[in-house]
Write an enzyme that holds these catalytic residues in place. Structure first.
Site, short mmCIF file in Angstrom:
data_model
loop_
_atom_site.label_atom_id
_atom_site.label_comp_id
_atom_site.label_asym_id
_atom_site.label_seq_id
_atom_site.Cartn_x
_atom_site.Cartn_y
_atom_site.Cartn_z
N ASP A 17 -14.42 46.62 -4.21
CA ASP A 17 -14.72 46.98 -2.87
C ASP A 17 -13.23 47.53 -2.22
O ASP A 17 -12.54 46.41 -1.79
CB ASP A 17 -16.03 46.51 -1.97
CG ASP A 17 -16.27 47.19 -1.01
OD1 ASP A 17 -16.31 48.65 -0.79
OD2 ASP A 17 -16.49 46.50 0.56
N ASP A 19 -13.24 48.74 2.06
CA ASP A 19 -13.59 48.29 3.03
C ASP A 19 -13.70 46.99 3.20
O ASP A 19 -14.76 46.69 2.62
CB ASP A 19 -13.87 49.33 3.74
CG ASP A 19 -13.70 50.98 4.00
OD1 ASP A 19 -12.56 51.13 3.67
OD2 ASP A 19 -13.90 52.05 4.68
N ASP A 191 -17.56 42.42 0.40
CA ASP A 191 -18.20 41.97 2.05
C ASP A 191 -18.88 42.02 2.36
O ASP A 191 -20.06 41.93 3.32
CB ASP A 191 -17.44 42.76 3.06
CG ASP A 191 -17.50 44.04 3.49
OD1 ASP A 191 -18.30 44.03 4.32
OD2 ASP A 191 -17.84 45.00 2.67
#
Length: 275
Positions: A17, A19, A191
């Site tokens: 991922d 961000d 996250d």
């Protein structure tokens, strides 16, 4: 716990991922000021359309709510001129993207490449923005949201592919079939709890600076939790090429970034209130 070499005869990959996993802040939110300065987003539209909608929906993120958010983002950027967006991004890309990447993430990317794995960035942000970031990081492929552009060079408001939740996992599986990746020997990092299906698609999932919900899932499933806390200037780790992006999909990324930032702030406020 770092990546190790694979004994599989089939190639493996590492899916990241973007961000809060590779970049220490939203890769898209910073563009909202430039879009507003360029006349693409009015202050009133930002407040009424984006902020109000995301604050209203902060209580949960089920698929119905995500569909509403996708529709809102599409409406916000419909009619934007691609060249205007491209010019704004070309002028500001390095200032926005260069500053903060996690040193730990760059090291992991380097380790995976050293182990012979492809590195793929899988992001909900616009493809035409994520691709130059991926190039800076040496990624082998990018999966990201793609928007439709009219023959006149304007955003139609239609989304060709929305790289979110199960769509991310499907894209990972499709890419694995296309390139022959052994997913059981592959890695994934995120996250967010919205990426659980992507993490479940590989044999080595990692939660990076996880949100509360992902931390709970990681504990239940026994997934390792990594803490990235050393942001560094991207230019200090990798050689940055000249920025000449053609960002046909960045409009959705800018709109998504506005909401994402408000979402995070509202969730923090909600948690603080609950505490």
């Amino acid at each position: 716990m770092g990546p190790t070499g694979s004994s599989s005869a089939r190639p493996t990959a590492a899916f990241f991922d973007l961000d809060k996993t590779i970049i220490a802040k939203s890769s898209t939110f910073a563009f909202s000021r430039e879009f507003q300065a360029g006349g693409l987003i009015s202050r009133g539209a930002v407040l009424r359309s984006a902020y109000a909608q995301f604050v209203y929906m902060v209580g949960g993120a089920d698929h119905d709510q995500m569909e509403k958010m996708r529709q809102m983002m599409s409406q916000l950027c419909t009619g934007w001129d691609v060249q205007t967006v491209t010019d704004i991004v070309a002028d500001t890309l390095h200032n926005i993207v260069d500053p903060l990447v996690y040193d730990e993430a760059v090291s992991l990317i380097e380790e995976h490449h050293a182990a012979g794995r492809d590195v793929i960035i899988v992001s909900t942000s616009g493809a035409e923005m994520v691709e130059p970031i991926g190039a800076m990081l040496g990624a082998d492929h990018v999966v990201a949201t793609r928007m439709e552009v009219s023959p006149e060079g304007k955003y139609t408001g239609k989304i060709r592919f929305y790289a979110y939740a199960e769509n991310k996992a499907k894209a990972v599986r499709d890419l694995a079939r296309k390139r022959g990746y052994d997913l059981d020997g592959s890695y994934a990092y995120s996250d967010s709890v919205t990426d659980v299906t992507m993490l479940e698609a590989v044999g080595h999932p990692f939660a990076v600076n996880p949100d509360k919900e992902l931390r709970k899932v990681a504990k239940e499933k026994g997934w390792p939790v990594l803490v990235f806390e050393r942001p560094v200037a991207l230019g200090s780790r990798v050689k940055l090429p000249p920025a000449k992006p053609t960002l046909a999909a960045l409009a959705i990324a800018g709109a998504a970034g506005i909401g994402a930032a408000v979402w995070v702030n509202a969730r923090k406020a909600k948690r603080a209130h609950s505490a």
